[in-house]
Design an enzyme around this catalytic site. Structure first.
Site, PDB file in Angstrom:
ATOM      1  N   LYS A   1      44.500 115.829 -10.323  1.00  0.00           N
ATOM      2  CA  LYS A   1      43.748 114.573 -10.472  1.00  0.00           C
ATOM      3  C   LYS A   1      42.246 114.834 -10.294  1.00  0.00           C
ATOM      4  O   LYS A   1      41.428 114.322 -11.060  1.00  0.00           O
ATOM      5  CB  LYS A   1      44.210 113.553  -9.426  1.00  0.00           C
TER       6      LYS A   1
ATOM      7  N   GLN B   1      47.689 109.623  -1.827  1.00  0.00           N
ATOM      8  CA  GLN B   1      48.828 110.348  -2.398  1.00  0.00           C
ATOM      9  C   GLN B   1      50.087 110.106  -1.563  1.00  0.00           C
ATOM     10  O   GLN B   1      50.089 110.272  -0.349  1.00  0.00           O
ATOM     11  CB  GLN B   1      48.499 111.856  -2.468  1.00  0.00           C
TER      12      GLN B   1
ATOM     13  N   ASP C   1      46.037 102.691  -8.567  1.00  0.00           N
ATOM     14  CA  ASP C   1      47.445 103.064  -8.765  1.00  0.00           C
ATOM     15  C   ASP C   1      48.273 101.846  -9.197  1.00  0.00           C
ATOM     16  O   ASP C   1      49.402 101.993  -9.642  1.00  0.00           O
ATOM     17  CB  ASP C   1      48.037 103.626  -7.459  1.00  0.00           C
TER      18      ASP C   1
END
Ligand code: NAP
Length: 295
Positions: free
Chosen positions: A53, A97, A120
């Site tokens: 990422k 994460q 997200d």
């Protein structure tokens, strides 16, 4: 008939090129989209995912503010960092994460993220907006699936889509996106799961199958209608002594057999996978635009 393969890597490259030029235009206005990335612990899969990422951000000109925290980090410390990022105008998106270590309440952390920076798309505020059809950050993997269909010329309007899997991160959101009264939606959706009686009965009627079960060979050739479009979200490791690392990645679909019946199919790897990070970049750029009053 052998299916045309949907090249997710190429679609991802195309979208990232579009984003890169948007980021360059924002830079002319003095705007640099920023993504705050938080990784707690040493999980190797999470580490490599976070690195990918960060690399992807760098490639298109997004500033990434990386925080790698030790596994013993306290929940309060993590929440304080999220709060700092919520307030930081240089940060447009916050990515924590998952999974987090067991002593941290994952949902408390996700709820602490400002919904306007929830790139997200997991915050209940964004989930709710998505369901009622308001503008929201869409969760990355299901949004990637919708983009793959769109960019492969698949019109979902009036189609019967069978989704296999009802998780909060893939199955439920993709089904929701497909029923929206808008482009990329307007489908008739059947959502299947482990309590579905006779999965094949449903999948055989599908114009489009989206497999997100997390089990290899959930969808086999006898379960697919001739000419159907098949999107395989699954990523599963199966032992393979011929590979140096001892395993290979497969999806949830019996790719070799199903590709002989489908009209379009995604491979694993190289199908949905590359789209997930791409849609995270997309959401971060969107967030920077919204924060600066650009639509
Ligand atoms: P998950 O949370 O384990 O959910 C799996 C879902 O599939 C559940 O709803 C389960 O039903 C259903 N299911 C499992 N086996 C089934 C079967 N034989 N028949 C019908 N339904 C079945 O998984 P997930 O997080 O949604 O992920 C799904 C897959 O996508 C995994 O392989 C994951 O690695 C992959 N994935 C890929 C990406 C990417 O970037 N490419 C991103 C996210 C996930 P119940 O609800 O009844 O248990």
């Amino acid at each position: 008939m052998s299916a045309k393969i949907i090249d997710g890597k190429q679609v991802a490259v195309d979208i990232r090129a579009e984003l890169k030029s948007e980021v360059a235009k924002l830079a002319e206005k003095g705007i640099v989209p920023g993504l705050g990335v938080i990784l707690v612990g040493e999980d190797p899969a999470s580490k490599s995912y976070v690195s990918a990422k960060e690399r992807a951000c760098g490639e298109i000109g997004i500033f990434s503010d990386d925080h790698r925290l030790p596994v013993e980090t306290k929940q309060e410390e993590l929440l304080a960092l999220v709060e700092r990022m919520n307030k930081d105008p240089k940060i447009n998106g916050i990515l924590v994460q998952l999974p987090l270590p067991k002593h941290i309440d994952e949902s408390a952390v996700l709820l602490a993220i400002d919904p306007d920076k929830d790139v997200d798309g997991f915050h209940p505020m964004n989930v709710g907006k998505m369901v009622v059809g308001e503008k929201a950050f869409l969760p990355c993997t299901p949004h990637g699936v919708i983009q793959l269909l769109k960019r492969s010329g698949v019109n979902t309007c009036g189609k019967h889509v069978v989704v296999v899997g009802r998780s909060n991160i893939v199955g439920k959101p993709v089904a929701n996106m497909l029923i929206q009264k808008q482009e990329g939606g307007n489908a008739t959706v059947t959502l299947c799961h482990t309590r579905t009686k006779d999965l094949g009965y449903h999948t055989r009627q599908a114009d489009i199958i989206i497999a997100a079960s997390g089990c290899p060979n959930t969808v086999t050739a006898d379960m697919v209608k001739e000419g159907a479009v098949v999107i395989d979200v699954g990523v599963n490791r199966v032992e393979d002594a011929t590979r140096e690392r001892g395993y290979r990645l497969v999806g949830d679909v019996d790719f070799e057999a199903v590709k002989e019946k489908a009209s379009l199919i995604t491979p694993v790897p190289g199908g949905v996978g590359p789209m997930t990070i791409t849609m995270l970049l997309y959401n971060t750029v969107e967030s920077a635009k919204r924060a600066n009053g650009i639509d």
